[in-house]
Write an enzyme that holds these catalytic residues in place. Structure first.
Site, PDB file in Angstrom:
ATOM      1  CG  PHE A 127      29.346  11.902  90.668  1.00 19.43           C
ATOM      2  CD1 PHE A 127      28.769  10.768  91.227  1.00 19.43           C
ATOM      3  CD2 PHE A 127      28.539  13.008  90.446  1.00 19.43           C
ATOM      4  CE1 PHE A 127      27.417  10.743  91.579  1.00 19.43           C
ATOM      5  CE2 PHE A 127      27.191  12.999  90.795  1.00 19.43           C
ATOM      6  CZ  PHE A 127      26.635  11.853  91.363  1.00 19.43           C
ATOM      7  CG  ASP A 214      30.551  16.635  84.286  1.00 24.77           C
ATOM      8  OD1 ASP A 214      30.224  17.762  84.710  1.00 24.77           O
ATOM      9  OD2 ASP A 214      30.107  15.575  84.783  1.00 24.77           O
ATOM     10  CE  LYS A 243      27.899  19.987  91.786  1.00 24.80           C
ATOM     11  NZ  LYS A 243      27.153  19.491  92.915  1.00 24.80           N
TER      12      LYS A 243
HETATM   13  N1  PMP Z   1      28.676  16.008  87.113  1.00 28.56           N
HETATM   14  C1  PMP Z   1      29.445  16.485  88.100  1.00 28.56           C
HETATM   15  C2  PMP Z   1      30.901  16.743  87.849  1.00 28.56           C
HETATM   16  C3  PMP Z   1      28.894  16.753  89.357  1.00 28.56           C
HETATM   17  O1  PMP Z   1      29.669  17.209  90.338  1.00 28.56           O
HETATM   18  C4  PMP Z   1      27.502  16.516  89.550  1.00 28.56           C
HETATM   19  C5  PMP Z   1      26.842  16.784  90.884  1.00 28.56           C
HETATM   20  N2  PMP Z   1      27.606  16.535  91.983  1.00 28.56           N
HETATM   21  C6  PMP Z   1      26.742  16.015  88.488  1.00 28.56           C
HETATM   22  C7  PMP Z   1      27.365  15.782  87.287  1.00 28.56           C
HETATM   23  C8  PMP Z   1      25.270  15.749  88.650  1.00 28.56           C
HETATM   24  O2  PMP Z   1      24.585  16.949  88.800  1.00 28.56           O
HETATM   25  P1  PMP Z   1      23.088  16.971  89.405  1.00 28.56           P
HETATM   26  O3  PMP Z   1      23.179  16.531  90.819  1.00 28.56           O
HETATM   27  O4  PMP Z   1      22.653  18.404  89.243  1.00 28.56           O
HETATM   28  O5  PMP Z   1      22.260  16.051  88.578  1.00 28.56           O
END
Ligand code: PMP
Length: 393
Positions: A127, A214, A243
């Site tokens: 994700f 990521d 986050k």
């Molecule tokens: N990458 C990862 C690993 C995530 O956990 C998330 C959010 N759950 C995102 C990207 C996307 O972040 P955002 O919701 O702040 O756009």
């Protein structure tokens, strides 16, 4: 909620206040927050020093454009580079935007080398966000369905499959980068082994692929180190954070090292709000508190305790298949779909989440203490017992 687009189906609870790991609703019921707004409120709710800084900075300066000097932004970039052992930073407002930045960097890197259709390796079950490029990079059909045409330029392999990567290395010449969550979060807490990450680093070196980590969910101390890749003793060329970086104020960051430092030139990328003085000052304060209160060490220590306690108390529960985690990023995997446990736990005053049908995810704040761990495990056990009873009826 007649005026909200239906992107969420929220539970029927309204929180009005928070203190540490506890939230209070509009009926004065209290809840133990074991999910931190999905990995965001690292310092817990209402941390006094953080709140004080918010008041000071809001009264001083909230926003000026990136057309001017922003000392808070420069200081934060310096601090992040020191903590993450990286060289440079671009600031955005979310995780998706930070990953978009990384994807754009990878494409620039490829196009500079005159590679037609520069391709990024991504993983099944990953994700990376909800923008068009990041949902295309993600490995969940439900986040993609209906948004076709997806962005091209991604190739997907099974998570942890080094042979699949080696095959791609041999057969393709358009790969420019590999993007990985060292622990897949939304995918259900799947932990890449240190040896896999080390082999990935070698492969990226050998084939001149940018390694993009990521760390939006794993970063800023959640796994007991500032970045999760540190556990494997490796460094990425590009790291993304968001986050919990400012403990709940919108911010995203894309960090670079080495070859990735010089790819952007003025006008190639930007953000109106990204890098604003308020968000940067709050991220600086968050990092300062994390260091001052030894919260990364606490995440490692309490994470071990929580994992041990979950294993002891729930490892043999009839509903539970397995328990796993690193630092304060944990999963209880159930034998059957367990979505109803969210509402049962809410009734017992515990906030958890089920990102995949069989997975209960726990992402408590880094300030957690043993007494709260005990309460989380107690409440989870009661909830799973109740769920088991419902199943047998
Ligand atoms: N990458 C990862 C690993 C995530 O956990 C998330 C959010 N759950 C995102 C990207 C996307 O972040 P955002 O919701 O702040 O756009």
């Amino acid at each position: 909620m007649p005026h909200l687009l239906q992107t969420y189906d929220p539970l029927h609870v309204t929180f009005t206040e928070g203190e540490g790991l506890w939230l209070t609703d509009d009926k004065q019921q209290r809840y133990l927050d074991a999910i931190s707004g999905i990995g965001v409120t690292l310092l817990g709710h209402n941390h006094p020093e953080w709140v004080e800084q918010a008041k000071i900075q809001a009264g001083k300066l909230v926003h000026v454009s990136n057309m001017y000097q922003i000392p808070e932004k420069s200081q934060l970039a310096q601090k992040l580079c020191q903590l993450a052992h990286m060289d440079k930073v671009f600031f955005a407002n979310s995780g998706s935007e930070a990953n978009e930045t990384a994807i754009k960097l990878a494409r620039l890197y490829g196009n500079r080398q005159h590679i037609t259709n520069p391709t990024i390796i991504v993983f099944e079950n990953a994700f990376h966000g909800r923008t068009l490029a990041t949902l295309s990079a993600s490995g969940h059909r439900q986040v993609q369905a209906g948004f076709e045409p997806l962005s091209s330029g991604f190739i997907r392999v099974p998570f942890g499959d080094i042979n699949a990567l080696k095959q791609i290395a041999q057969s393709r010449h358009d790969v420019v980068a590999l993007m990985i969550e060292p622990i897949q979060g939304a995918g259900g807490i799947h932990i890449a082994s240190n040896s896999f990450l080390q082999e990935v680093r070698h492969l990226c070196n050998d084939h001149h692929w940018l390694l993009i980590s990521d760390e939006i969910q794993t970063g800023v101390g959640r796994t007991g180190k500032f970045l999760c890749v540190e556990h494997a003793g490796i460094q990425a060329d590009v790291v993304t954070l968001a986050k919990g970086l400012a403990n709940g104020i919108a911010i995203g960051a894309c960090l670079t090292k080495g070859i990735a430092n010089e790819l952007f030139t003025p006008d190639k990328h930007g953000s109106t709000l990204g890098g604003n003085p308020f968000a940067c000052a709050m991220a600086l304060k968050t990092l300062e508190i994390i260091e001052k209160e030894n919260l990364m060490q606490n995440a490692a220590l309490q994470g071990d305790l929580l994992l041990k306690s979950l294993n002891e108390r729930l490892g043999h529960h009839p509903q539970v298949k397995s328990v796993r985690g690193k630092g304060l990023m944990l999963a209880v995997e159930c034998k059957q779909p367990c979505k109803p446990v969210v509402k049962i736990a809410l009734k017992h005053g515990l906030l958890i989440n089920v990102p995949q049908p069989h997975i209960i995810r726990l992402l408590p704040p880094l300030v957690i203490q043993p007494k709260e761990i005990e309460q989380i495990v107690n409440k989870l056990e009661i909830s799973l017992d109740e769920f088991a009873k419902l199943q047998s009826n």
